[in-house]
Design a protein around this motif. Sequence first.
Motif, PDB file in Angstrom:
ATOM      1  N   UNK A  54       5.981  14.974   0.168  1.00  0.00           N
ATOM      2  CA  UNK A  54       5.573  14.616   1.524  1.00  0.00           C
ATOM      3  C   UNK A  54       5.435  13.108   1.667  1.00  0.00           C
ATOM      4  N   UNK A  55       4.790  12.476   0.683  1.00  0.00           N
ATOM      5  CA  UNK A  55       4.614  11.026   0.742  1.00  0.00           C
ATOM      6  C   UNK A  55       5.966  10.326   0.740  1.00  0.00           C
ATOM      7  N   UNK A  56       6.863  10.764  -0.139  1.00  0.00           N
ATOM      8  CA  UNK A  56       8.186  10.147  -0.223  1.00  0.00           C
ATOM      9  C   UNK A  56       8.975  10.351   1.065  1.00  0.00           C
ATOM     10  N   UNK A  57       8.876  11.539   1.636  1.00  0.00           N
ATOM     11  CA  UNK A  57       9.623  11.841   2.857  1.00  0.00           C
ATOM     12  C   UNK A  57       9.159  10.988   4.031  1.00  0.00           C
ATOM     13  N   UNK A  58       7.868  10.690   4.067  1.00  0.00           N
ATOM     14  CA  UNK A  58       7.329   9.921   5.185  1.00  0.00           C
ATOM     15  C   UNK A  58       7.394   8.420   4.961  1.00  0.00           C
ATOM     16  N   UNK A  59       7.715   7.989   3.751  1.00  0.00           N
ATOM     17  CA  UNK A  59       7.610   6.567   3.412  1.00  0.00           C
ATOM     18  C   UNK A  59       8.474   5.676   4.305  1.00  0.00           C
ATOM     19  N   UNK A  70       0.820  -1.211   0.000  1.00  0.00           N
ATOM     20  CA  UNK A  70       0.000   0.000   0.000  1.00  0.00           C
ATOM     21  C   UNK A  70       0.854   1.262   0.000  1.00  0.00           C
ATOM     22  N   UNK A  71       1.934   1.242   0.763  1.00  0.00           N
ATOM     23  CA  UNK A  71       2.831   2.391   0.816  1.00  0.00           C
ATOM     24  C   UNK A  71       3.514   2.600  -0.532  1.00  0.00           C
ATOM     25  N   UNK A  72       3.927   1.518  -1.170  1.00  0.00           N
ATOM     26  CA  UNK A  72       4.558   1.624  -2.488  1.00  0.00           C
ATOM     27  C   UNK A  72       3.616   2.279  -3.484  1.00  0.00           C
ATOM     28  N   UNK A  73       2.352   1.903  -3.445  1.00  0.00           N
ATOM     29  CA  UNK A  73       1.371   2.485  -4.359  1.00  0.00           C
ATOM     30  C   UNK A  73       1.171   3.966  -4.082  1.00  0.00           C
ATOM     31  N   UNK A  74       1.132   4.350  -2.803  1.00  0.00           N
ATOM     32  CA  UNK A  74       0.984   5.760  -2.453  1.00  0.00           C
ATOM     33  C   UNK A  74       2.160   6.580  -2.987  1.00  0.00           C
ATOM     34  N   UNK A  75       3.367   6.068  -2.827  1.00  0.00           N
ATOM     35  CA  UNK A  75       4.551   6.773  -3.323  1.00  0.00           C
ATOM     36  C   UNK A  75       4.511   6.891  -4.838  1.00  0.00           C
TER      37      UNK A  75
END
Length: 213
Positions: free
Chosen positions: A187-192, A171-176
């Motif tokens: 922001x998404x990449x920084x928090x991943x 799920x995180x990979x898809x968000x990034x």
Amino acid sequence: MPRTADHEERRRQIADAVIRLISEHGLDAVTVARTASAAGMSVGLVQHYFRSKDEMLLHAFREVSARIRSRVDERIRDGVQHERPLAQVMSDVMTEYIPLDGARRAEYRVARAFAGRALDSPALADVDTESARRLREDIARAVHNGKECGEVDEHLDPQSAAVRLAAMMEGLALQVYREPEGTAGQAVTRFAVPLLEAEVAVVFTGECRQYAK
């Protein structure tokens, strides 16, 4: 007749061409003619190594999966060699599946394209399923080892923990991947990675007695 090193190198070159076409233009851009041009070969030579487009795509999907797997295995070996906590090793392993840079982003696009096609292709589905299974096995094995060394609570089920962490990672990979540029994407990449490490820390809650000084 056994395959020679030259034979395998030609097949890798063709797979590389397929991967580039998909990462740059999408799965529909892949044809035997375009693949031959991208690989610097004749159409006849490509057809000599692959009897059909589907066979060529299957080999390319296996190649992408093998490259990711090779990096994962290297992360595991490096963690063992340097006696790193299992939590750190698993965070490093799962990070390889997150499209945080250009190379991993291209791989992720290719993998998603193949996963979509796998819905109607049993051969591709087998590769996709096996890749997911091996990741869960890696996580479950780490959880099992963590229970033995003290990093994981002894009552935690390795299989359920593996499904949980794998699902979170996917799920995180898809968000990034969905947010490549701009403020939201940054922001998404920084928090991943911090989010991934926090989820791993929920499973690996203790300290390994084996490496304790």
